[in-house]
Design a protein around this motif. Structure first.
Motif, PDB file in Angstrom:
ATOM      1  N   ALA A  64      12.094 -15.811  29.621  1.00  0.00           N
ATOM      2  CA  ALA A  64      10.984 -16.642  30.071  1.00  0.00           C
ATOM      3  C   ALA A  64      10.521 -17.543  28.944  1.00  0.00           C
ATOM      4  N   ALA A  65      10.276 -18.800  29.289  1.00  0.00           N
ATOM      5  CA  ALA A  65       9.775 -19.726  28.287  1.00  0.00           C
ATOM      6  C   ALA A  65       9.085 -20.891  28.970  1.00  0.00           C
ATOM      7  N   GLY A  66       8.127 -21.452  28.273  1.00  0.00           N
ATOM      8  CA  GLY A  66       7.416 -22.619  28.760  1.00  0.00           C
ATOM      9  C   GLY A  66       7.710 -23.823  27.897  1.00  0.00           C
ATOM     10  N   SER A  90       3.213 -24.402  32.084  1.00  0.00           N
ATOM     11  CA  SER A  90       2.427 -24.789  30.911  1.00  0.00           C
ATOM     12  C   SER A  90       2.025 -26.238  31.124  1.00  0.00           C
ATOM     13  N   SER A  91       2.534 -27.141  30.332  1.00  0.00           N
ATOM     14  CA  SER A  91       2.235 -28.542  30.578  1.00  0.00           C
ATOM     15  C   SER A  91       3.069 -29.030  31.767  1.00  0.00           C
ATOM     16  N   PHE A  92       2.668 -30.111  32.380  1.00  0.00           N
ATOM     17  CA  PHE A  92       3.371 -30.711  33.513  1.00  0.00           C
ATOM     18  C   PHE A  92       3.598 -29.726  34.655  1.00  0.00           C
ATOM     19  N   ASP A  93       2.703 -28.753  34.827  1.00  0.00           N
ATOM     20  CA  ASP A  93       2.774 -27.762  35.913  1.00  0.00           C
ATOM     21  C   ASP A  93       4.059 -26.934  35.885  1.00  0.00           C
ATOM     22  N   GLY A  94       4.714 -26.886  34.746  1.00  0.00           N
ATOM     23  CA  GLY A  94       5.933 -26.095  34.609  1.00  0.00           C
ATOM     24  C   GLY A  94       7.203 -26.866  34.902  1.00  0.00           C
ATOM     25  N   LEU A  95       7.080 -28.116  35.330  1.00  0.00           N
ATOM     26  CA  LEU A  95       8.272 -28.916  35.623  1.00  0.00           C
ATOM     27  C   LEU A  95       9.113 -29.115  34.367  1.00  0.00           C
ATOM     28  N   ASP A  96       8.462 -29.307  33.225  1.00  0.00           N
ATOM     29  CA  ASP A  96       9.197 -29.460  31.971  1.00  0.00           C
ATOM     30  C   ASP A  96      10.024 -28.204  31.679  1.00  0.00           C
ATOM     31  N   SER A  97       9.428 -27.040  31.881  1.00  0.00           N
ATOM     32  CA  SER A  97      10.129 -25.774  31.653  1.00  0.00           C
ATOM     33  C   SER A  97      11.290 -25.610  32.630  1.00  0.00           C
ATOM     34  N   ILE A 108      27.638 -23.043  30.167  1.00  0.00           N
ATOM     35  CA  ILE A 108      26.511 -22.258  29.649  1.00  0.00           C
ATOM     36  C   ILE A 108      25.454 -22.139  30.745  1.00  0.00           C
ATOM     37  N   PRO A 109      25.754 -21.408  31.839  1.00  0.00           N
ATOM     38  CA  PRO A 109      24.787 -21.335  32.933  1.00  0.00           C
ATOM     39  C   PRO A 109      23.614 -20.411  32.616  1.00  0.00           C
ATOM     40  N   VAL A 110      22.474 -20.787  33.138  1.00  0.00           N
ATOM     41  CA  VAL A 110      21.299 -19.918  33.160  1.00  0.00           C
ATOM     42  C   VAL A 110      20.813 -19.925  34.604  1.00  0.00           C
ATOM     43  N   ALA A 111      20.944 -18.790  35.288  1.00  0.00           N
ATOM     44  CA  ALA A 111      20.409 -18.692  36.646  1.00  0.00           C
ATOM     45  C   ALA A 111      18.907 -18.917  36.521  1.00  0.00           C
ATOM     46  N   THR A 112      18.342 -19.745  37.371  1.00  0.00           N
ATOM     47  CA  THR A 112      16.942 -20.120  37.194  1.00  0.00           C
ATOM     48  C   THR A 112      16.165 -19.871  38.474  1.00  0.00           C
ATOM     49  N   VAL A 113      15.020 -19.203  38.324  1.00  0.00           N
ATOM     50  CA  VAL A 113      14.116 -18.977  39.450  1.00  0.00           C
ATOM     51  C   VAL A 113      12.997 -20.005  39.373  1.00  0.00           C
ATOM     52  N   GLY A 114      12.114 -19.988  40.333  1.00  0.00           N
ATOM     53  CA  GLY A 114      11.014 -20.947  40.360  1.00  0.00           C
ATOM     54  C   GLY A 114      10.022 -20.731  39.227  1.00  0.00           C
ATOM     55  N   VAL A 115       9.162 -21.717  39.049  1.00  0.00           N
ATOM     56  CA  VAL A 115       8.129 -21.649  38.016  1.00  0.00           C
ATOM     57  C   VAL A 115       7.284 -20.396  38.221  1.00  0.00           C
ATOM     58  N   ASN A 116       7.138 -19.614  37.165  1.00  0.00           N
ATOM     59  CA  ASN A 116       6.412 -18.338  37.159  1.00  0.00           C
ATOM     60  C   ASN A 116       7.031 -17.308  38.110  1.00  0.00           C
TER      61      ASN A 116
END
Length: 168
Positions: A64-66, A90-97, A108-116
């Motif tokens: 997890a990171a912002g 965090s900033s930009f409602d998490g869109l940046d993250s 170099i895949p990172v499976a990604t879930v939604g913000v928070n």
């Protein structure tokens, strides 16, 4: 008890979000560890963690990171284990993250879930583990059934809600 899932946070300020992942793994009786590591502030420790995770018995990493949110990508670059990224609002409602985590280079895949989306990260980790563990598979199936049961119950409760023009 040795951990098989690592929950990694860029900062302990991410803990209120990541507690949901910890709670679900705990409910499913999946041993896990929680660590604060920063791709930017502790890069050597991140490298050491990622390089040694598999040898320590870790099977899935939730990172997890912002903001710039490089943690999951750096870990994914240093291990062959599956990495699930949780973008933190965090900033930009998490869109940046979200964009930092999901836009990884080929290979170099990172499976990604939604913000928070820490809970979904834990469910995905459990589903990955279930591929090789019938006990975890049964717990995942039971969890999914409980989700359906909640909706059935909610629908029954909606039946008792009265409105003048409600027909059911």
């Amino acid at each position: 008890m040795k951990p098989i899932v690592s929950i990694i946070m860029g900062s302990t300020s991410d803990l209120p979000v990541m507690e949901k992942a910890a709670a679900l793994l705990d409910q499913m009786e999946i041993p896990f560890e929680m660590l604060a590591l920063s791709a930017h502030r502790t890069p050597r420790e991140v490298e050491e963690f990622a390089a040694g995770a598999s040898a320590r018995g870790i099977k899935v990493i939730i990172a997890a990171a912002g903001m710039a949110a490089h943690l999951g990508g750096v870990i994914a670059a240093l291990t062959t284990l599956p990495v699930i990224g949780v973008p933190i609002r965090s900033s930009f409602d998490g869109l940046d993250s979200l964009l930092s985590i999901v836009q990884m280079p080929p290979g170099i895949p990172v499976a990604t879930v939604g913000v928070n989306g820490a809970m979904n990260a834990a469910v995905l980790a459990a589903q990955i583990l279930a591929l090789g563990d019938p006990g975890v598979a049964a717990k995942v199936a039971s969890y999914k059934e409980s989700l359906a049961a909640k909706i059935v119950k909610a629908n029954e409760e909606l039946g008792s809600v009265a409105y003048k023009f409600k027909t059911n």
